[in-house]
Scaffold this active site. Structure first.
Site, PDB file in Angstrom:
ATOM      1  CB  THR A  13       2.772  -0.925   3.449  1.00  0.00           C
ATOM      2  OG1 THR A  13       2.782  -0.572   2.069  1.00  0.00           O
ATOM      3  CG2 THR A  13       2.401   0.286   4.274  1.00  0.00           C
ATOM      4  CE  LYS A 103      -6.584  -7.012   4.875  1.00  0.00           C
ATOM      5  NZ  LYS A 103      -6.158  -5.664   4.997  1.00  0.00           N
ATOM      6  N   GLY A 132      -6.884  -2.182  11.352  1.00  0.00           N
ATOM      7  CA  GLY A 132      -5.512  -1.661  11.480  1.00  0.00           C
ATOM      8  C   GLY A 132      -5.006  -1.635  12.903  1.00  0.00           C
ATOM      9  N   GLY A 185      -0.203   3.718   0.785  1.00  0.00           N
ATOM     10  CA  GLY A 185      -0.057   2.362   1.344  1.00  0.00           C
ATOM     11  C   GLY A 185      -1.289   1.890   2.080  1.00  0.00           C
ATOM     12  CG  ASP A 199      -9.976  -4.988   3.413  1.00  0.00           C
ATOM     13  OD1 ASP A 199      -9.002  -5.733   3.579  1.00  0.00           O
ATOM     14  OD2 ASP A 199     -10.252  -4.040   4.186  1.00  0.00           O
ATOM     15  CE  LYS A 203      -9.612  -4.797   7.107  1.00  0.00           C
ATOM     16  NZ  LYS A 203      -9.477  -3.455   6.525  1.00  0.00           N
TER      17      LYS A 203
END
Ligand code: HSE
Length: 435
Positions: A13, A103, A132, A185, A199, A203
């Site tokens: 993606t 990350k 992002g 995506g 996730d 970050k």
């Protein structure tokens, strides 16, 4: 005009988005970089017949990109910490600058990789790894560099925020919304990383390292996902004037640094409470500037590519002038990075949302209130519903004041032990986000 050559590894993606963006905005990008940015080679392990690669050489062995003497900047968009780690190590050892959106790689191996990059005299850039398309790394590292950062709190997983928003606004089913996030995506290759908070923890660790000038310590983050959130709690939170958001929070306290990812009730009037869908937002409080908020798309092909390409442009500018970057990779000079104690969760102080199921009989509320009051936990708000037709049990919802977590755990165990309370208490932390 000078020329800087980029190799892109991974055409998923974000890789496909990066390729498209570099090609579509090539003229503007060259004006900003002060040089032509050429894509010299792609490293793609599998077939991507849907991506138009034109005349760009494609290698199935991604290491060929790291070994290609023509490549100045290697862009790693493979993800994960297997091939990506070996690739980045090799590229840095070969003296190439690296840009990554990974990350997990930065959070888990950043200490080693930044050291290797510095030794080799190159940069490892990672704007796209956090939130992002939002340039929050640049903001923290450069725009806020005069400040002592007190705390930051962010919605830093787009998939999770998309799921929570759809559950709240449309009453949609968790699994169905997750499948849509995957199709769009947004989700990680393994979506448990999104919904279990891993996730977001990756970050948060990166943001905290920059904010507090400390090493990356992924193993120290307290991590709780959104899989336990029930629609009923979303509704009660609304009645109390709150929204449930999945937050990453890092805070400087006298006793140590708080580093935690968990569902959180926040006042509905806060800007962060109104960040919906795949959008991310990071609230950063500096001692000079006060609160600042960074908002935008937290996942998706071109928003993430926007951050990747910005890093490429920064590096290309330096290469075109024959200079290295003056900005340290973690915002402070490597020799100034200092380990700091991380506060154990039992010493963290927050307010609490507690939902319990109680027998509908006199004295229950007073028993619960006595336990709270003996422990110095004050009840700030309370909802008790009438029992449904034919039922003898009722939900009781309590909002407490700020309490040390160890104390709250003890209070919750004592309430759960009452005969009039059924099962376990649902507990969600509450943050006012006002200082
Ligand atoms: N899976 C991540 C998210 C992608 O949903 O936020 C962007 O890091």
């Amino acid at each position: 005009m000078k020329r800087v050559t980029v190799g892109i590894c991974g055409l998923g993606t974000v890789g496909a988005g990066t390729l498209a963006l570099l090609q579509r905005n090539a003229a503007d990008i060259a004006d900003r970089a002060g040089c032509q940015i050429e894509i010299g080679r792609l490293g793609v392990r599998g077939d991507r017949p849907d991506v138009e690669t034109g005349t760009i050489p494609v290698s199935r062995d991604v290491m060929a990109v790291a070994d290609d003497p023509e490549i100045d900047i290697l862009v790693e968009l493979i993800g994960g910490t297997d091939t990506a780690l070996a690739l980045v190590r090799r590229a840095l050892a070969n003296g190439k600058h690296v840009v990554t959106a990974n990350k997990a790689l930065i959070a888990e191996f950043g200490n080693e990789l930044f050291h290797s990059a510095a030794e080799a005299g190159v940069s490892l850039s990672y704007e796209a790894a956090v939130a992002g398309g939002i340039p929050v790394i640049k903001a923290l590292r450069e725009g806020l560099s005069a400040n002592r950062i007190q705390w930051l709190a962010g919605i830093i997983n787009g998939t999770g925020n998309f799921i929570l928003t759809e559950m709240r606004d449309r009453g949609r089913d968790f699994a169905e919304v997750l499948a849509e996030a995957q199709a769009l995506g947004y989700a990680e290759a393994d979506p448990t990383f999104d919904v279990e908070g891993i996730d977001a923890a990756h970050k948060l660790v990166i943001l905290a390292a920059i904010a507090f000038g400390m090493p990356l310590q992924f193993d120290k983050v307290y991590t709780e996902g959104i899989t336990g959130i029930e629609t009923v709690d979303v509704g009660y939170a609304e009645q109390l004037g709150y929204r449930i958001k999945h937050l990453g929070i890092a805070r400087r306290t006298e006793q140590g640094i708080e580093l935690r990812v968990h569902p959180t009730l926040i006042p509905a009037k806060r800007l962060l409470a109104n960040v919906n869908g795949v959008k991310n937002a990071v609230l950063v409080e500096g001692d000079a500037v006060g609160p600042t908020l960074y908002y935008g798309a937290g996942a998706g092909a071109e928003p993430t590519a926007s951050a990747v390409v910005a890093d490429v442009i920064d590096l290309a500018r330096n290469l075109a002038r024959g200079q290295g970057s003056a900005v340290p990779m973690l915002g402070v000079q490597p020799e100034a990075i200092e380990s700091r104690p991380i506060l154990p969760m039992e010493d963290v102080r927050t307010a609490w949302y507690l939902r319990m199921t109680a027998e509908d009989k006199p004295g229950v509320l007073s028993d619960v209130a006595s336990i709270c009051s003996r422990a110095g936990v004050s009840i700030e708000a309370l909802i008790q519903k009438e029992p449904a037709e034919g039922q003898t049990r009722v939900p009781v919802i309590i909002l407490t004041n700020r309490t040390r977590e160890g104390e709250l755990n003890r209070v919750a165990r004592e309430i759960e032990a009452l005969d009039s309370i059924e099962g376990q208490i649902t507990r969600i932390r509450v943050e006012a986000l006002d200082g």
